[in-house]
Scaffold this motif. Structure first.
Motif, PDB file in Angstrom:
ATOM      1  N   LEU A  72      -4.242   0.497  -2.240  1.00 21.94           N
ATOM      2  CA  LEU A  72      -3.620  -0.776  -2.568  1.00 21.94           C
ATOM      3  C   LEU A  72      -2.915  -0.643  -3.908  1.00 21.94           C
ATOM      4  O   LEU A  72      -3.538  -0.339  -4.921  1.00 21.94           O
ATOM      5  CB  LEU A  72      -4.662  -1.890  -2.616  1.00 21.94           C
ATOM      6  CG  LEU A  72      -4.154  -3.287  -2.964  1.00 21.94           C
ATOM      7  CD1 LEU A  72      -3.083  -3.758  -1.986  1.00 21.94           C
ATOM      8  CD2 LEU A  72      -5.319  -4.271  -2.991  1.00 21.94           C
TER       9      LEU A  72
ATOM     10  N   ASN B 175      -2.955   4.652   1.980  1.00 23.53           N
ATOM     11  CA  ASN B 175      -3.607   3.351   2.110  1.00 23.53           C
ATOM     12  C   ASN B 175      -4.248   2.837   0.821  1.00 23.53           C
ATOM     13  O   ASN B 175      -5.114   1.977   0.857  1.00 23.53           O
ATOM     14  CB  ASN B 175      -4.640   3.353   3.244  1.00 23.53           C
ATOM     15  CG  ASN B 175      -3.960   3.416   4.585  1.00 23.53           C
ATOM     16  OD1 ASN B 175      -2.978   2.716   4.819  1.00 23.53           O
ATOM     17  ND2 ASN B 175      -4.458   4.271   5.462  1.00 23.53           N
TER      18      ASN B 175
ATOM     19  N   TYR C 242       0.830  -1.203   0.000  1.00 30.08           N
ATOM     20  CA  TYR C 242       0.000   0.000   0.000  1.00 30.08           C
ATOM     21  C   TYR C 242       0.869   1.260   0.000  1.00 30.08           C
ATOM     22  O   TYR C 242       2.014   1.234   0.440  1.00 30.08           O
ATOM     23  CB  TYR C 242      -0.856   0.051   1.274  1.00 30.08           C
ATOM     24  CG  TYR C 242      -1.819  -1.093   1.434  1.00 30.08           C
ATOM     25  CD1 TYR C 242      -3.155  -0.964   1.068  1.00 30.08           C
ATOM     26  CD2 TYR C 242      -1.411  -2.305   1.971  1.00 30.08           C
ATOM     27  CE1 TYR C 242      -4.047  -2.006   1.230  1.00 30.08           C
ATOM     28  CE2 TYR C 242      -2.293  -3.361   2.141  1.00 30.08           C
ATOM     29  CZ  TYR C 242      -3.610  -3.205   1.768  1.00 30.08           C
ATOM     30  OH  TYR C 242      -4.489  -4.235   1.932  1.00 30.08           O
TER      31      TYR C 242
END
Length: 179
Positions: A38, A36, A32
């Motif tokens: 991905l 945050n 990540y």
């Protein structure tokens, strides 16, 4: 029937917490960015070594490895489980940089090897542009970098290459590319 459960993923760790990864254990891993998002999902026979390699820029993710700030993992018992979990996670969670293993339910077809190679070439160029964000790179420079890295060069204006460029907001102006 196969039941896939991603609820067993580890908690999210900062990249300086590599000691949380069990040694000599295979599985899938998720990487990540600071916000945050991905970025990447992969599989390996040794989670600790592979994640360490990614974080050091020693893999095919060299073009964007500096974006990695957090990781999660899921230990698995076999290579078959790893592949199944990896494909499921990629197609469920849609990470930013795993374009090749995403299966579109609307376009149920298998990509040719050449289409896959063109996508890989285009993603390599996208990675170069992201590493050099704010700097334009000319066709000659990109060709030289590809040649030096043994990356097969395809037509920059090929339909497959252009789709990857468009999806990643690559701009072309005055014979130069930028993001």
């Amino acid at each position: 029937m196969i039941k896939i459960n991603l609820d067993e993923l580890s908690e999210k760790y900062k990249i300086n917490q590599l000691s949380k990864i069990p040694l000599n254990i295979g599985g899938i891993y998720l990487l990540y960015d600071i916000g945050n998002e991905l970025l990447y999902i992969g599989r390996t026979i040794d989670l600790s070594k592979r994640i360490t390699s990614h974080l050091a820029g020693k893999t095919h993710t060299v073009g964007f490895y500096k974006e990695f700030k957090y990781f999660r993992f899921l230990p698995t018992n076999s290579k078959i489980e790893q592949k199944i979990y990896e494909l499921y996670a990629i197609n469920t969670l849609l990470p930013k940089y795993n374009a090749i293993d995403i299966y579109d339910k609307v376009e149920e077809f298998v990509k040719t090897d050449e289409e896959i190679q063109k996508e890989r070439f285009a993603m390599f160029v996208v990675s170069l542009l992201k590493v050099n964000k704010g700097t334009t790179l000319g066709l000659h420079t990109i060709r030289e970098i590809c040649s030096n890295n043994n990356v097969h060069i395809y037509n920059f204006f090929d339909e497959v290459v252009q789709k990857v460029f468009k999806d990643n907001k690559v701009q072309f102006n005055n014979q130069k590319f930028s993001i």
